[in-house]
Design an enzyme around this catalytic site. Structure first.
Site, PDB file in Angstrom:
ATOM      1  N   PRO A  62       0.789  -1.223   0.000  1.00 26.39           N
ATOM      2  CG  PRO A  62      -0.087  -1.088   2.142  1.00 26.39           C
ATOM      3  CD  PRO A  62       0.544  -2.050   1.193  1.00 26.39           C
ATOM      4  CG  ASN A  63      -0.289   4.254   1.310  1.00 28.55           C
ATOM      5  OD1 ASN A  63      -1.283   4.776   0.807  1.00 28.55           O
ATOM      6  ND2 ASN A  63      -0.332   3.668   2.496  1.00 28.55           N
ATOM      7  NE  ARG A  85       3.968   6.674   1.602  1.00 27.69           N
ATOM      8  CZ  ARG A  85       4.216   5.469   2.032  1.00 27.69           C
ATOM      9  NH1 ARG A  85       4.785   4.595   1.227  1.00 27.69           N
ATOM     10  NH2 ARG A  85       3.904   5.107   3.246  1.00 27.69           N
ATOM     11  CE1 TYR A 109       8.916   5.185   2.959  1.00 25.97           C
ATOM     12  CE2 TYR A 109       7.329   6.997   2.991  1.00 25.97           C
ATOM     13  CZ  TYR A 109       7.816   5.823   3.532  1.00 25.97           C
ATOM     14  OH  TYR A 109       7.225   5.278   4.647  1.00 25.97           O
ATOM     15  CG  ASN A 159       8.391  -1.715   0.431  1.00 24.16           C
ATOM     16  OD1 ASN A 159       7.802  -1.856   1.517  1.00 24.16           O
ATOM     17  ND2 ASN A 159       8.987  -0.591   0.085  1.00 24.16           N
ATOM     18  CB  ALA A 180       1.471   0.379   6.502  1.00 30.08           C
ATOM     19  CG  HIS A 204       4.976  -1.967  10.357  1.00 21.40           C
ATOM     20  ND1 HIS A 204       6.302  -2.340  10.452  1.00 21.40           N
ATOM     21  CD2 HIS A 204       4.941  -0.956   9.439  1.00 21.40           C
ATOM     22  CE1 HIS A 204       7.022  -1.568   9.651  1.00 21.40           C
ATOM     23  NE2 HIS A 204       6.221  -0.726   9.020  1.00 21.40           N
ATOM     24  CG  ASP A 236      -0.094 -17.314   8.430  1.00 23.74           C
ATOM     25  OD1 ASP A 236       0.957 -17.414   9.090  1.00 23.74           O
ATOM     26  OD2 ASP A 236      -1.227 -17.310   8.955  1.00 23.74           O
ATOM     27  CD  GLU A 272      10.658  -7.331   6.020  1.00 26.25           C
ATOM     28  OE1 GLU A 272      11.061  -8.416   6.518  1.00 26.25           O
ATOM     29  OE2 GLU A 272      10.140  -6.429   6.695  1.00 26.25           O
ATOM     30  CG  HIS A 297      11.048  -2.118   4.977  1.00 28.80           C
ATOM     31  ND1 HIS A 297       9.684  -2.061   4.759  1.00 28.80           N
ATOM     32  CD2 HIS A 297      11.298  -3.289   5.586  1.00 28.80           C
ATOM     33  CE1 HIS A 297       9.137  -3.163   5.250  1.00 28.80           C
ATOM     34  NE2 HIS A 297      10.088  -3.924   5.747  1.00 28.80           N
ATOM     35  CB  ILE A 298      12.285   2.994   0.452  1.00 26.66           C
ATOM     36  CG1 ILE A 298      11.730   2.200  -0.736  1.00 26.66           C
ATOM     37  CG2 ILE A 298      13.007   4.260  -0.008  1.00 26.66           C
ATOM     38  CD1 ILE A 298      10.527   2.864  -1.402  1.00 26.66           C
ATOM     39  CB  SER A 299      12.395   4.735   5.173  1.00 25.64           C
ATOM     40  OG  SER A 299      11.430   3.849   5.726  1.00 25.64           O
ATOM     41  NE  ARG A 354       9.814   6.433   8.706  1.00 22.34           N
ATOM     42  CZ  ARG A 354       8.903   6.166   7.758  1.00 22.34           C
ATOM     43  NH1 ARG A 354       9.152   5.202   6.877  1.00 22.34           N
ATOM     44  NH2 ARG A 354       7.780   6.845   7.690  1.00 22.34           N
ATOM     45  NE  ARG A 381       6.727   4.637  10.033  1.00 22.67           N
ATOM     46  CZ  ARG A 381       5.649   4.717   9.248  1.00 22.67           C
ATOM     47  NH1 ARG A 381       5.355   3.748   8.425  1.00 22.67           N
ATOM     48  NH2 ARG A 381       4.870   5.788   9.278  1.00 22.67           N
TER      49      ARG A 381
END
Ligand code: DQA
Length: 151
Positions: free
Chosen positions: A15-16, A23, A28, A79, A82, A85, A92, A103, A105-107, A112, A116
């Site tokens: 998402p997002n 954004r 990001y 990625n 959200a 978390h 699963d 996995e 994550h850009i940030s 943070r 997170r």
């Protein structure tokens, strides 16, 4: 004559991430999701691989994509946004298909907010790349290729 298909890697975004580029650019960056798509395709092509690319804001669509990847790709660069978390269901799904998942994550999520810092995905991930910006996706593609080719 049978045509041999190049091995494939699925690059999945949650998402997002469709808003990448506009954004929260201080967190990001300015690169868009199509820049990420190009980067992944280029990185994969250098090793003779192809990429499939999907972004969805919907948990069930991501779960379906993970199920469909089984037997069709060498692994998944993921990625989860959200959902990282919150989603036992995505963890699963990954455990259920037995595909290597990197996995990304850009940030640097550990710099943070505390919410997170926990990931439901990390315990089922083959590797985790955090805080490398969008280059983390390229690193993820390379890692999956290395896992795939070393047999
Ligand atoms: C993110 C980090 C998550 O905490 C956040 O919800 C995102 C993006 C990252 O790429 O840094 O949507 O996964």
């Amino acid at each position: 004559m049978s045509e041999s298909r190049a091995p494939r890697i699925l690059v999945l975004n949650g998402p997002n991430l469709n808003l990448l580029g506009t954004r929260e650019p201080d967190i990001y960056g300015h690169e868009t999701l199509s820049d990420v798509q190009e980067l992944c395709a280029r990185t994969a092509a250098a090793a003779g691989y192809e990429t499939e690319f999907l972004q969805s804001n919907h948990e069930g669509v991501l779960i379906d994509a993970i199920h469909a990847a089984r037997g069709n790709v060498a692994g998944i660069v993921f990625n989860p946004g959200a959902f990282t978390h919150t989603s036992v269901a995505l963890a699963d799904a990954i455990a259920g298909v037995e595909l290597p998942v990197v996995e990304v994550h850009i940030s640097n999520v550990h710099k943070r907010e505390a919410f997170r810092h926990h990931s439901y995905i990390s315990p089922v991930a083959a590797a985790i790349i955090v805080g490398a910006g969008v280059n983390g996706y390229a690193l993820g593609v390379q890692q999956l290729i290395q896992l795939d080719t070393r047999g």
